[in-house]
Design a protein around this motif. Structure first.
Motif, PDB file in Angstrom:
ATOM      1  N   ALA A  78       0.889  -0.981   0.115  1.00  0.00           N
ATOM      2  CA  ALA A  78       0.030   0.102  -0.095  1.00  0.00           C
ATOM      3  C   ALA A  78       1.011   1.289   0.081  1.00  0.00           C
ATOM      4  N   VAL A  79       0.525   2.357  -0.755  1.00  0.00           N
ATOM      5  CA  VAL A  79       1.108   3.302  -0.801  1.00  0.00           C
ATOM      6  C   VAL A  79       0.479   4.367   0.230  1.00  0.00           C
ATOM      7  N   GLN A  80       1.441   4.888   1.198  1.00  0.00           N
ATOM      8  CA  GLN A  80       1.172   5.796   2.021  1.00  0.00           C
ATOM      9  C   GLN A  80       1.509   7.410   1.615  1.00  0.00           C
ATOM     10  N   ARG A  81       0.561   8.223   1.182  1.00  0.00           N
ATOM     11  CA  ARG A  81       0.973   9.491   0.722  1.00  0.00           C
ATOM     12  C   ARG A  81       1.381  10.423   1.650  1.00  0.00           C
ATOM     13  N   ILE A  82       2.694  10.799   1.239  1.00  0.00           N
ATOM     14  CA  ILE A  82       3.243  11.794   2.300  1.00  0.00           C
ATOM     15  C   ILE A  82       3.937  12.986   1.716  1.00  0.00           C
ATOM     16  N   SER A  83       4.109  14.047   2.496  1.00  0.00           N
ATOM     17  CA  SER A  83       4.517  15.377   1.650  1.00  0.00           C
ATOM     18  C   SER A  83       6.161  15.373   1.807  1.00  0.00           C
ATOM     19  N   THR A  84       6.628  16.193   1.012  1.00  0.00           N
ATOM     20  CA  THR A  84       8.247  16.457   1.045  1.00  0.00           C
ATOM     21  C   THR A  84       8.507  16.837   2.461  1.00  0.00           C
ATOM     22  N   ALA A  85       7.866  17.652   3.090  1.00  0.00           N
ATOM     23  CA  ALA A  85       8.424  17.805   4.455  1.00  0.00           C
ATOM     24  C   ALA A  85       8.186  16.796   5.506  1.00  0.00           C
ATOM     25  N   GLU A  86       7.679  15.771   4.945  1.00  0.00           N
ATOM     26  CA  GLU A  86       7.709  14.436   6.125  1.00  0.00           C
ATOM     27  C   GLU A  86       8.701  13.490   5.413  1.00  0.00           C
ATOM     28  N   TYR A  87       9.345  13.718   4.571  1.00  0.00           N
ATOM     29  CA  TYR A  87      10.456  13.085   3.770  1.00  0.00           C
ATOM     30  C   TYR A  87      11.931  13.923   3.701  1.00  0.00           C
ATOM     31  N   PRO A  88      12.492  14.326   4.708  1.00  0.00           N
ATOM     32  CA  PRO A  88      13.528  15.144   4.674  1.00  0.00           C
ATOM     33  C   PRO A  88      14.735  14.531   3.862  1.00  0.00           C
ATOM     34  N   SER A  89      15.422  15.083   2.801  1.00  0.00           N
ATOM     35  CA  SER A  89      16.525  14.744   2.315  1.00  0.00           C
ATOM     36  C   SER A  89      17.465  15.970   2.114  1.00  0.00           C
ATOM     37  N   LYS A  90      18.884  15.740   1.967  1.00  0.00           N
ATOM     38  CA  LYS A  90      19.857  16.398   2.022  1.00  0.00           C
ATOM     39  C   LYS A  90      19.627  17.594   0.713  1.00  0.00           C
ATOM     40  N   ALA A  91      19.467  17.031  -0.127  1.00  0.00           N
ATOM     41  CA  ALA A  91      19.366  17.980  -1.583  1.00  0.00           C
ATOM     42  C   ALA A  91      17.820  18.234  -1.857  1.00  0.00           C
ATOM     43  N   LYS A  92      17.594  19.664  -2.096  1.00  0.00           N
ATOM     44  CA  LYS A  92      16.113  19.870  -2.032  1.00  0.00           C
ATOM     45  C   LYS A  92      15.785  19.756  -3.737  1.00  0.00           C
ATOM     46  N   ARG A  93      14.756  18.824  -3.788  1.00  0.00           N
ATOM     47  CA  ARG A  93      14.256  18.462  -5.308  1.00  0.00           C
ATOM     48  C   ARG A  93      13.098  19.650  -5.727  1.00  0.00           C
TER      49      ARG A  93
END
Ligand code: NAP
Length: 298
Positions: free
Chosen positions: A243-258
């Motif tokens: 199942a895909v749980q839809r999350i926001s960019t804010a909830e998936y922090p990454s070093k580089a901004k996409r």
């Protein structure tokens, strides 16, 4: 026609080798480290000069997007210095260079799909170094075709499709970002497009065929939409799904901004070269089925 590709094990290099197999009049050769090391421009020049291709595909690059934030000098050396050397070597032989670039040269602030001449504004070190590569390639070889592509996946190497299928082996639910939009693009389709471009350049290398072009899958989605499609196809092929749980960019922090929106208009490529990639869902279905079959016990 002899086509020389930089990088041996990259997704696009391996896709070019596969798509060229059995095609008459095409010899596809790859060259990578240690003979051709993008950190050493003289090795790039020598490797290309020795092989005397009719066309160079500059596919090798520093592609670790997050790692590039902490490794800017190396990313710039490879993505700009290495790319310049490949383009220059092609120029010395009087042959065109097809150079791969990225949707990450854009900021992602535009509402619609990006055109080739829209203002750039990379948000990450990777995007800035790839943009420097575009400038270096254009400067080193007037016969350049810079292909910006996006969200590439294939049966080879590391990519989003393989990551999703691997995660679904052990998890029933996966959080995937739903507020970044782009064009999932099969590397096998990128290879087909490059072969089409190579033939068109050999037939008639008119001025309009050089410059910057966008080459991406037809249609767009979010990473969550992409993941949902992967699992629908995998499930119907008897493979893993979650199942895909839809999350926001804010909830998936990454070093580089996409970029939030890096959808690319491919109309220029269709107009000038008469070629467009298939709908991304069709190509995604083909590759997911292939990966599921390859993973099945024999
Ligand atoms: N993947 C995407 O989603 C995507 C999206 C837009 C644009 N692009 C662009 O498309 C191109 C190809 O991408 P890809 O997905 O095929 O990349 P990839 O699978 O990550 O492969 C990159 C290749 O570059 C080679 N390489 C790295 N550093 C090198 C060096 N110093 N000297 C020589 N070779 C070196 C790697 O060699 P090793 O095998 O030895 O490590 C590998 O073969 C790149 O220019 C990338 O920026 C990719």
């Amino acid at each position: 026609m002899k086509i020389l590709v930089t990088g041996r094990e990259g997704q696009i290099a391996r896709s070019l080798v596969e798509q060229a197999r059995g095609r008459p009049n095409i010899v596809m050769e790859t060259v990578g480290r240690p003979e051709l090391d993008l950190v050493k421009p003289e090795s790039v020049m020598a490797a290309i000069r020795e092989r005397k291709p009719d066309l160079v595909v500059s596919a090798a690059a520093y592609t670790a997007v997050d790692q590039a934030e902490d490794d800017v000098d190396m990313a710039l050396t490879v993505n700009a210095g290495g790319a310049r050397a490949a383009a220059k070597a092609a120029a010395e032989l009087g042959v065109p260079v097809v150079h791969l670039s990225t949707d990450y040269v854009f900021s992602g602030d535009k509402a619609g799909a990006y055109l080739e001449d829209d203002p750039v504004g990379p948000q990450s070190a990777y995007g800035r170094t790839k943009l420097a590569g575009e400038v270096a390639v254009a400067d080193a070889n007037p016969k350049h075709v810079i292909l910006r592509t996006a969200w590439a996946y294939s049966p080879f190497g590391r990519n989003f499709v393989k990551t999703m299928l691997a995660q679904a082996q052990t998890r029933s639910s996966i959080g995937v970002v739903c507020d970044q939009f782009g064009n999932p693009t099969s590397a096998l389709d990128i290879a087909d497009g490059i072969l089409h471009i190579a033939r068109a350049l050999a037939a008639m290398p008119s001025a309009d065929k050089f410059g910057i072009f966008h080459l991406a899958g037809t249609g767009s989605t979010s990473w969550a939409g992409f993941a949902e499609n992967i699992f629908v196809e995998s499930r119907s092929a008897g493979g893993p799904f979650a199942a895909v749980q839809r999350i926001s960019t804010a909830e998936y922090p990454s070093k580089a901004k996409r970029p939030a929106n890096s959808r690319l208009s491919t109309d220029k490529l269709a107009r000038v070269y008469g070629w467009r990639a298939p709908d991304w869902r069709l190509s995604c279905a083909d590759i997911v089925r292939r990966l599921v079959q390859e993973a099945a016990p024999t």
